[in-house]
Scaffold this motif. Structure first.
Motif, PDB file in Angstrom:
ATOM      1  N   ASN A 140      -6.720   1.090   3.635  1.00 19.97           N
ATOM      2  CA  ASN A 140      -5.702   1.640   2.753  1.00 19.97           C
ATOM      3  C   ASN A 140      -4.345   1.807   3.421  1.00 19.97           C
ATOM      4  OD1 ASN A 140      -7.535   1.960   0.531  1.00 19.97           O
ATOM      5  ND2 ASN A 140      -8.405   3.713   1.628  1.00 19.97           N
ATOM      6  N   ARG A 153      -0.717   0.875   5.089  1.00 21.75           N
ATOM      7  CA  ARG A 153       0.383  -0.071   4.884  1.00 21.75           C
ATOM      8  C   ARG A 153       0.571  -0.810   6.218  1.00 21.75           C
ATOM      9  NH1 ARG A 153       6.480   1.900   5.539  1.00 21.75           N
ATOM     10  NH2 ARG A 153       7.584  -0.099   5.368  1.00 21.75           N
ATOM     11  N   LYS A 197       0.831  -1.193   0.000  1.00 28.19           N
ATOM     12  CA  LYS A 197       0.000   0.000   0.000  1.00 28.19           C
ATOM     13  C   LYS A 197       0.872   1.253   0.000  1.00 28.19           C
ATOM     14  CE  LYS A 197      -4.074  -2.042   0.552  1.00 28.19           C
ATOM     15  NZ  LYS A 197      -3.652  -3.433   0.585  1.00 28.19           N
ATOM     16  N   SER A 209      -0.381   4.167   1.078  1.00 31.74           N
ATOM     17  CA  SER A 209      -1.022   5.099   2.000  1.00 31.74           C
ATOM     18  C   SER A 209       0.016   5.761   2.886  1.00 31.74           C
ATOM     19  CB  SER A 209      -2.039   4.351   2.874  1.00 31.74           C
ATOM     20  OG  SER A 209      -2.455   5.163   3.941  1.00 31.74           O
TER      21      SER A 209
END
Length: 361
Positions: free
Chosen positions: A35, A37, A2, A4
């Motif tokens: 969202n 990580r 991710k 994010s």
């Protein structure tokens, strides 16, 4: 991975059973931070059963170079510094209660550090949670209580009802669970499957355990093996790691027509199909009891020093437990401290006939 800006570092449990009990924690962590990580730091022997559909990265912690305290803390120091170099961490959560796991999050420079205030860890946890109330909770629930406060508590299913499995005294759950079954291929995609014997019906025996106080005597397991074979005609598959090979050899040599040895034939996650297709699984209170139940097997536990009120598998496979509540039970100790002649009565008081009766119900 991710991308994010919000990043989470979780120090996962050190034991197979505890890692499985953390499934609801990881489920809700991802559900509420879709969202983010999310990175997990874990010891090598539980890396195989991390829930890869719920996390983005896995950091395998290095083993200390020696058994001493200095070597252990040096390994933690190096691991923490390595994690801090991988970027900023907005939130760190320590699921184990060990001193070193809190130090690890501190050295990783997690901005918020959550965990229970025990084992001298208060200095390293700026969002430390009280352990007094949590110590009596089921372990999976204690993990859920460590989720950050911004997650609405009303949205969390109680851990023991996560799968919608009814309590023993209920005919049906009050509410449907979050999930109906565990998806092994989604959570453990890298596993190398161990394929069960080519028979339609078999059962699984997991006779290993980490401590003497949790291991039912082998001769009792042998008696149970013969009973099951005589009553059903089914063969048992013995599973476990390299440490259980000697146990399996002993049992299989005495019951060659009733058992087949499958120990040390792959990873823990690779046993998923073995458990899923089994008629039932019999085991001590061990990590494989939790894996079997998670994979949907009907599980029967012969319980020694463990406290099923805090560590009973939560499903979705149905679980039953046979225990002998002597005066000192459950001590939860790895070594029985009773006087000679009174040791391990919690286990020795459980007969193979009783276990078969409870399985057969």
């Amino acid at each position: 991975m991710k991308t994010s800006s919000f990043s989470i570092l979780v120090r996962s449990p050190n034991w197979i059973g505890d890692q499985i009990l953390a499934y609801p924690f990881f489920y809700y962590l991802r559900k509420n931070f879709p969202n983010a990580r999310i990175t997990v730091a874990c010891v090598s022997w539980v890396a195989d059963i991390q829930f890869r559909d719920l996390v983005d990265e896995i950091i395998i912690l290095p083993k200390p170079e020696g058994p001493g305290l200095w070597q252990k803390m040096r390994a933690v120091f190096n691991a923490g510094k390595s994690a801090s170099a991988q970027g900023k961490w907005d939130l760190g959560i320590s699921l184990p209660n060990s001193f070193s796991s809190a130090v690890y999050l501190y050295l990783a420079k997690c901005r918020r550090r959550r965990g229970y205030r025990t084992d001298g860890r208060t200095l390293f946890l700026n969002e430390g949670q009280p352990w007094e109330k949590a110590r009596s909770l089921h372990r999976s629930q204690a993990y859920l209580e460590l989720l950050p406060g911004e997650i609405p508590r009303a949205h969390l299913r109680h851990a023991t009802e996560f799968w919608g499995v009814p309590a023993e005294d209920k005919e049906s759950p009050d509410l449907p669970g979050e999930e109906k079954s565990f998806n092994q291929s989604r959570s453990w995609p890298a596993r190398q499957l161990v394929i069960p014997v080519t028979v339609k019906k078999y059962w699984v025996l997991a006779p290993g355990a980490t401590a003497d106080s949790r291991r039912w005597p082998l001769d009792r397991f042998g008696q149970l093996v013969e009973t099951i074979h005589q009553k059903t005609g089914w063969r048992g598959i013995v599973v476990g790691g390299p440490k259980e090979t000697e146990i399996a050899e002993w049992l299989c040599s005495r019951h060659p027509n009733a058992l087949v040895d499958y120990t040390a034939q792959g990873s823990v996650s690779g046993l998923a199909e073995i458990f899923r297709r089994a008629q039932f699984t019999v085991c001590n209170e061990s990590g494989l009891a939790h894996v079997a139940s998670l994979c949907g097997s009907k599980v029967h536990i012969v319980c020694g020093a463990a406290d099923p009120r805090r560590t009973r598998p939560i499903g979705p496979g149905p679980v039953s437990v046979t225990f002998n509540p002597v005066e000192c039970w459950p001590c939860e100790k790895n070594i029985c401290l009773q006087a000679q002649g009174k040791q391990l009565q919690c286990l020795l008081g459980i007969t193979s006939e009783r276990v078969w009766e409870e399985i057969h119900l």
